[in-house]
Design a protein around this motif. Structure first.
Motif, PDB file in Angstrom:
ATOM      1  N   VAL A   7      33.352  68.583  57.504  1.00 14.81           N
ATOM      2  CA  VAL A   7      33.291  67.131  57.641  1.00 14.81           C
ATOM      3  C   VAL A   7      31.944  66.740  58.244  1.00 14.81           C
ATOM      4  N   TYR A   8      31.351  65.669  57.679  1.00 19.85           N
ATOM      5  CA  TYR A   8      30.036  65.208  58.120  1.00 19.85           C
ATOM      6  C   TYR A   8      30.045  63.695  58.306  1.00 19.85           C
ATOM      7  N   GLU A   9      29.046  63.218  59.060  1.00 15.18           N
ATOM      8  CA  GLU A   9      28.963  61.788  59.338  1.00 15.18           C
ATOM      9  C   GLU A   9      28.299  61.013  58.212  1.00 15.18           C
ATOM     10  N   SER A  10      27.544  61.688  57.326  1.00 13.38           N
ATOM     11  CA  SER A  10      26.840  60.983  56.264  1.00 13.38           C
ATOM     12  C   SER A  10      27.012  61.712  54.941  1.00 13.38           C
ATOM     13  N   GLU A  11      26.866  60.970  53.855  1.00 16.76           N
ATOM     14  CA  GLU A  11      26.949  61.562  52.518  1.00 16.76           C
ATOM     15  C   GLU A  11      25.794  62.529  52.298  1.00 16.76           C
ATOM     16  N   ALA A  12      24.598  62.173  52.800  1.00 18.00           N
ATOM     17  CA  ALA A  12      23.440  63.047  52.617  1.00 18.00           C
ATOM     18  C   ALA A  12      23.665  64.403  53.259  1.00 18.00           C
ATOM     19  N   ALA A  13      24.229  64.415  54.477  1.00 19.62           N
ATOM     20  CA  ALA A  13      24.490  65.677  55.165  1.00 19.62           C
ATOM     21  C   ALA A  13      25.542  66.488  54.424  1.00 19.62           C
ATOM     22  N   ALA A  14      26.560  65.823  53.883  1.00 21.66           N
ATOM     23  CA  ALA A  14      27.619  66.524  53.158  1.00 21.66           C
ATOM     24  C   ALA A  14      27.071  67.157  51.881  1.00 21.66           C
ATOM     25  N   ARG A  15      26.230  66.441  51.145  1.00 22.07           N
ATOM     26  CA  ARG A  15      25.673  66.985  49.905  1.00 22.07           C
ATOM     27  C   ARG A  15      24.674  68.109  50.197  1.00 22.07           C
ATOM     28  N   GLU A  16      23.947  67.985  51.283  1.00 22.23           N
ATOM     29  CA  GLU A  16      23.041  69.059  51.682  1.00 22.23           C
ATOM     30  C   GLU A  16      23.833  70.324  51.999  1.00 22.23           C
ATOM     31  N   ALA A  17      24.990  70.149  52.650  1.00 18.70           N
ATOM     32  CA  ALA A  17      25.835  71.304  52.962  1.00 18.70           C
ATOM     33  C   ALA A  17      26.373  71.949  51.693  1.00 18.70           C
ATOM     34  N   MET A  18      26.754  71.153  50.693  1.00 24.44           N
ATOM     35  CA  MET A  18      27.231  71.709  49.434  1.00 24.44           C
ATOM     36  C   MET A  18      26.136  72.505  48.741  1.00 24.44           C
ATOM     37  N   GLU A  19      24.908  71.982  48.770  1.00 21.16           N
ATOM     38  CA  GLU A  19      23.793  72.691  48.152  1.00 21.16           C
ATOM     39  C   GLU A  19      23.567  74.036  48.845  1.00 21.16           C
ATOM     40  N   LEU A  20      23.649  74.026  50.161  1.00 21.77           N
ATOM     41  CA  LEU A  20      23.452  75.262  50.920  1.00 21.77           C
ATOM     42  C   LEU A  20      24.543  76.276  50.600  1.00 21.77           C
ATOM     43  N   ARG A  21      25.791  75.844  50.568  1.00 17.81           N
ATOM     44  CA  ARG A  21      26.900  76.765  50.274  1.00 17.81           C
ATOM     45  C   ARG A  21      26.752  77.372  48.890  1.00 17.81           C
TER      46      ARG A  21
END
Length: 256
Positions: free
Chosen positions: A238-252
């Motif tokens: 869970v993240y506070e922003s959409e940008a952080a969430a999408r960055e996490a998906m890219e990293l995974r």
């Protein structure tokens, strides 16, 4: 929420299988859909009328094809208030779906005070093709008109934060604000399967949990559900922003 393990082929088969009118789709369109490599589903409009006993939702299902193109199917799910059973119809264009709403309910399908456009806006399929091809590029901000549900929203926020496994999940400051949530809405912003660097497939889903707080402000949590784990197990972040969430998906997708 959709099943992160569901393949695009299974998703399409389930969609066409439950639609009462799937036989009306053009044969050429169905043939092209047979080459779909990835898909994304989003809630487009929703309407609830407890007094009349009716309910309906429009979903857009976009498929990335082997030739690099993309097509969208528009699914109308509704409960006509007769027997309470949910019915599904599927259309090749938004215009056809809007005409079906008029036919079934005798009113315009969108742009009224009762029908709220949710996500992802009003892009054409080519925009979704780009989103499926470059899955994790942050989306351009859009104005979202929401229809919130007033039901145990503070408890819902607590459960979302509790299941988050990422160490950089929202902290006590956000949790304290969400204790004053009295309404919320869940919207799927992204859903697809992605081939990892080790050749294994993983499912990725991104959800926005939007809340209305007691002071009238809005606050969103962005939840990533994925199976890009060493053992393929299901994981929530869970993240506070959409940008952080999408960055996490890219990293995974890169490192697992």
């Amino acid at each position: 929420m959709s099943d992160p393990y569901e393949t695009t082929e299974a998703h399409l088969g389930r969609l066409l299988g439950r639609a009462l009118n799937s036989f009306d789709l053009p044969d050429r369109l169905v043939e092209r859909l047979g080459t779909a490599l990835a898909h994304s589903s989003s809630l487009y409009t929703t309407h609830h009328s407890p007094a009349a006993g009716t309910w309906r939702e429009t979903h857009r299902h976009t498929y990335l094809l082997a030739d690099g193109g993309a097509v969208s199917l528009w699914e109308l799910s509704y409960r006509p208030g007769v027997d309470g059973a949910v019915r599904h119809e599927v259309f090749a264009s938004k215009a056809e779906a809007c005409l079906a709403v008029t036919r079934l309910f005798g009113e315009p399908a969108a742009g009224t005070a009762q029908d709220a456009v949710l996500l992802p806006g009003d892009e054409e399929p080519e925009g979704d093709a780009a989103a499926l091809s470059a899955l994790f590029v942050p989306a351009t901000p859009v104005h979202r008109h929401r229809e919130y549900a007033v039901e145990e929203s503070a408890d819902h926020a607590r459960r979302v934060l509790r299941r988050a496994e990422n160490p950089d999940r929202p902290g006590e400051r956000i949790a304290a604000r969400l204790r004053g949530a009295y309404a919320h809405q869940i919207t799927q912003a992204f859903g697809a399967r992605q081939a990892l660097s080790n050749g294994r497939d993983a499912g990725f889903n991104l959800y926005e949990h939007a809340f209305v707080l007691l002071d009238g402000t809005e606050l969103s949590l962005w939840e990533v559900e994925h199976t890009a784990t060493p053992d393929g197990r299901h994981m929530c972040e869970v993240y506070e922003s959409e940008a952080a969430a999408r960055e996490a998906m890219e990293l995974r997708a890169r490192v697992r």
